[in-house]
Design an enzyme around this catalytic site. Structure first.
Site, PDB file in Angstrom:
ATOM      1  N   TYR A  56       0.848  -1.200   0.000  1.00 46.89           N
ATOM      2  CA  TYR A  56       0.000   0.000   0.000  1.00 46.89           C
ATOM      3  C   TYR A  56       0.878   1.243   0.000  1.00 46.89           C
ATOM      4  O   TYR A  56       1.575   1.537   0.979  1.00 46.89           O
ATOM      5  CB  TYR A  56      -0.911   0.028   1.232  1.00 46.89           C
ATOM      6  N   HIS A 123      -0.381 -12.021   1.440  1.00 46.14           N
ATOM      7  CA  HIS A 123      -1.375 -11.179   0.776  1.00 46.14           C
ATOM      8  C   HIS A 123      -2.072 -11.906  -0.377  1.00 46.14           C
ATOM      9  O   HIS A 123      -3.287 -11.787  -0.557  1.00 46.14           O
ATOM     10  CB  HIS A 123      -0.690  -9.914   0.260  1.00 46.14           C
ATOM     11  N   SER A 202     -13.230  -4.828   2.577  1.00 44.98           N
ATOM     12  CA  SER A 202     -14.268  -4.189   1.755  1.00 44.98           C
ATOM     13  C   SER A 202     -15.674  -4.621   2.165  1.00 44.98           C
ATOM     14  O   SER A 202     -16.500  -4.975   1.319  1.00 44.98           O
ATOM     15  CB  SER A 202     -14.040  -4.494   0.264  1.00 44.98           C
ATOM     16  N   PRO A 203     -15.985  -4.595   3.467  1.00 43.09           N
ATOM     17  CA  PRO A 203     -17.324  -4.993   3.897  1.00 43.09           C
ATOM     18  C   PRO A 203     -18.411  -4.004   3.482  1.00 43.09           C
ATOM     19  O   PRO A 203     -19.600  -4.306   3.607  1.00 43.09           O
ATOM     20  CB  PRO A 203     -17.192  -5.055   5.431  1.00 43.09           C
ATOM     21  N   LEU A 204     -17.980  -2.850   2.966  1.00 40.60           N
ATOM     22  CA  LEU A 204     -18.934  -1.864   2.449  1.00 40.60           C
ATOM     23  C   LEU A 204     -18.858  -1.763   0.925  1.00 40.60           C
ATOM     24  O   LEU A 204     -19.245  -0.751   0.331  1.00 40.60           O
ATOM     25  CB  LEU A 204     -18.675  -0.491   3.084  1.00 40.60           C
ATOM     26  N   ARG A 206     -16.370  -1.417  -1.182  1.00 47.38           N
ATOM     27  CA  ARG A 206     -15.528  -0.309  -1.635  1.00 47.38           C
ATOM     28  C   ARG A 206     -16.294   1.020  -1.641  1.00 47.38           C
ATOM     29  O   ARG A 206     -16.082   1.878  -2.494  1.00 47.38           O
ATOM     30  CB  ARG A 206     -14.946  -0.601  -3.012  1.00 47.38           C
TER      31      ARG A 206
END
Length: 327
Positions: A56, A123, A202-204, A206
């Site tokens: 990142y 990862h 990413s539970p929303l 993205r």
């Protein structure tokens, strides 16, 4: 702050973690001062799990997280990852060779300034290196006192079982949300059978499941989501209709759409610790409100009817990237 146990090796953490990726990469509108303030607010609110990775921002996110953690006189758990490599031209690869595992860990420790990494993930699985060799090297890091617990990201059930046989795996991280329910078929049953925790990233969706995007033009030109299949064309329109249905139910519950979506993920099992990412204090506070949203059996049934498995249109990554997940 409510807590949950990840895995069966004694790793207890806050029921919600904080995904820090967007503070340094992929998403537009980054502001380092606000990102630092967001991490500090999360820690003040009782969040103990911060999620980062060496890729990142080419290490910048680890440096950012480490700087904040080292400035705080409190218990914080840092999870980071290795395995995705980035070339000077932006190209990406995957590396799970034992020598690389050791080098990557030392580099992450240096960037974060930590003496030990609490949770160390592979990862992406390297198809050219047996998982036994990669996890064997990761286990050596535990023995050396550089890492406390091990994890895998986007690993298939067979890979998870083989890895767990080499050294106990504490957590498996995979995309999971109302519009990405693939793990329910095999991954979730596998980790539950093995006593492994589950960390949805990413539970929303993205950000799509928050309702903040009403047209593709709402996505900044330099934002990664411009290239995401679910944010394009007819898929965008179809997915927006799903979000609008969830919004209506959230209004009935007296919560935000994001809170309802996160509460749904939390309700799927006590071994689940979502890590919604944000780089803004406002969104962080909203996300944490999900912990106070109680969903009844009727609520869950209605949500299941509105967004059944496979309802989302479009792949979750571009075709070239889909080949690196769930393997």
């Amino acid at each position: 702050m409510k807590t949950r146990a990840l895995g069966s090796q004694g790793f207890e953490t806050s029921a919600l973690g904080l995904g820090c990726m967007g503070m340094s990469d992929f998403y537009a509108g980054r502001d380092e001062a606000e990102s630092i303030a967001t991490i500090e607010r999360a820690l003040d609110r009782g969040v103990t799990l911060l999620d980062t990775a060496d890729m990142y921002g080419d290490g910048a996110n680890e440096e950012l997280v480490g700087r904040v953690v080292r400035s705080r006189d409190q218990w914080v758990q840092v999870a980071t990852k290795f395995g995705i490599t980035r070339g000077p031209d932006g190209s990406r690869g995957v590396n799970g060779r034992p020598d690389y595992v050791r080098q990557a860990c030392d580099a992450s420790l240096k960037r974060t300034g930590l003496e030990v990494i609490d949770l160390y993930y592979q990862h992406r699985v390297d198809p050219d290196v047996p998982i036994e060799e990669t996890v064997g090297a990761m286990a050596e890091l535990v023995t050396a006192g550089k890492v406390r617990f091990l994890g895998l990201s986007e690993a298939a059930p067979a890979t998870i079982r083989r890895a767990h046989a080499v050294h106990p795996i504490t957590a498996v991280q995979t995309e999971y949300s109302l519009w990405t329910r693939d793990p329910e078929a095999e991954v979730l049953p596998t980790v539950r059978a093995l006593g492994i925790g589950f960390v949805p990233y990413s539970p929303l969706g993205r950000g799509f499941l928050t309702g903040q995007f009403r047209t593709p033009d709402d996505i900044p030109a330099d934002d990664y989501r411009r290239n995401s299949p679910r944010f394009q064309g007819e898929a965008f329109a179809a997915n927006l209709r799903l979000v609008e249905a969830v919004e209506a139910l959230a209004a009935e519950k007296g919560c935000t759409t994001a809170q309802l979506a996160l509460a749904w993920v939390l309700a799927q099992g006590d071994e689940i610790v979502p890590i919604p990412g944000t780089k803004r204090r406002t969104y962080l506070d909203d996300n944490l409100g999900a912990l106070d949203v109680a969903l009844t059996a009727d609520d869950l049934a209605r949500i299941a009817a509105i967004v059944p498995p496979g309802a989302a249109q479009g792949e979750r990554y571009p075709a070239a990237t889909m080949g690196s997940v769930n393997r």
